[in-house]
Design an enzyme around this catalytic site. Structure first.
Site, short mmCIF file in Angstrom:
data_model
loop_
_atom_site.label_atom_id
_atom_site.label_comp_id
_atom_site.label_asym_id
_atom_site.label_seq_id
_atom_site.Cartn_x
_atom_site.Cartn_y
_atom_site.Cartn_z
NE ARG A 34 6.94 -0.49 9.78
CZ ARG A 34 5.75 -0.43 9.18
NH1 ARG A 34 5.60 0.27 8.07
NH2 ARG A 34 4.72 -1.05 9.69
NE ARG A 91 2.75 -5.04 11.10
CZ ARG A 91 3.70 -4.78 10.19
NH1 ARG A 91 4.92 -5.28 10.35
NH2 ARG A 91 3.43 -4.02 9.16
CE LYS A 122 -1.94 -1.19 3.92
NZ LYS A 122 -1.16 -2.40 4.23
NE ARG A 145 8.08 -2.49 5.83
CZ ARG A 145 6.78 -2.34 6.07
NH1 ARG A 145 6.01 -1.73 5.18
NH2 ARG A 145 6.26 -2.80 7.19
NE ARG A 199 -3.91 -1.37 10.63
CZ ARG A 199 -2.87 -0.93 9.92
NH1 ARG A 199 -2.94 0.22 9.28
NH2 ARG A 199 -1.79 -1.64 9.82
#
Ligand code: AP5
Length: 214
Positions: free
Chosen positions: A160, A171, A13, A127, A88
């Site tokens: 992160r 998550r 996203k 990432r 969300r």
């Protein structure tokens, strides 16, 4: 263009929003980015949010809704926006409906980023993000020319805290429990547009452009 990007963590996203933001001059509103900025600068909001974010849980609805109420009034939203990571939960979606109604704004669509679970885990654990300009990379799919150094600004890349595998798994559970019901919510309103987010980035962007008539 006023759209919501809906999809699991790591679906892409933020990556595709950054491209569309630059291409069409849209406001890219990422609740995750706003929260991380507050954590970095040590605000009261950041202190509240950190404990939820570190464990992979969601920040309480009332905190997020108040934050977004303010953000959507800012002048850069007038030319169109991408909501990335919000809403969300169903209560957040209902609050957004009320907010947009009050502002006389209609959404152009809700883009659902569809992607297999294992690919998401590979993307998130790989990432890396530039600490200076925020550019997103991936050690598996989009590496930098010099390891650990941003191609764009020379900043240092970091991982992160919530991209550690055990937090990623949590998550994904939270997504299934609390966010996936929004697929039905927007489908019933006739707003949902499904996009294959497992393909190469340019193709994902092209699919979104086609879907919203850009
Ligand atoms: P947030 O920052 O919103 O995290 P997220 O939704 O979990 O989404 P991500 O940023 O992990 O994924 P993304 O889809 O943007 O993927 P990206 O483009 O980076 O939220 C973090 C936390 O904040 C939450 O856990 C929660 O605690 C809190 N929070 C935020 N919003 C909230 C809300 N509304 N309510 C309550 N709490 C909230 O891509 C991932 C990787 O894949 C990158 O490395 C990228 O390079 C790579 N990649 C992307 N696209 C492709 C492609 N097409 N091909 C190959 N690689 C790709």
């Amino acid at each position: 263009m006023r759209v919501i990007f809906l999809g699991s963590p790591g679906a892409g996203k933020g990556t595709q929003a950054a491209v569309l933001k630059d291409r069409y001059g849209l406001a890219h509103i990422s609740t995750g980015d706003i929260l991380r900025e507050n954590v970095r600068s040590g605000t009261a909001l950041g202190k509240t949010a950190k404990k939820y974010m570190d464990s992979g849980g969601l920040v309480p609805d009332d905190v997020i809704i108040a934050m977004m109420k303010e953000r959507l009034q800012e002048p850069d939203c007038r030319g169109g926006f991408i909501l990335d990571g919000f809403p969300r939960t169903v209560p957040q979606a209902e609050a957004l409906d009320r907010l947009l109604d009050g502002m006389g704004i209609t959404l152009d669509g809700v883009i659902l980023f569809e992607i297999p679970r294992q690919l998401v885990i590979d993307r998130l654990t790989g990432r890396r993000v530039c600490g200076s300009c925020g550019e997103i990379y991936n050690v598996r799919f989009k590496n930098t020319k010099v390891p650990g150094v941003c191609d764009r600004c020379g900043g240092e890349l970091t991982q992160r805290d919530d991209d550690r595998e055990e937090v990623v798994i949590r998550r994904l559970e939270v997504y299934e429990e609390q966010t996936a019901p929004l697929v039905r919510y927007y489908e019933e309103k006739g707003r949902l547009i499904r996009v294959d987010a497992g393909q190469e980035g340019d193709r994902v962007v092209a699919a979104i452009e086609k879907a919203v008539g850009l």
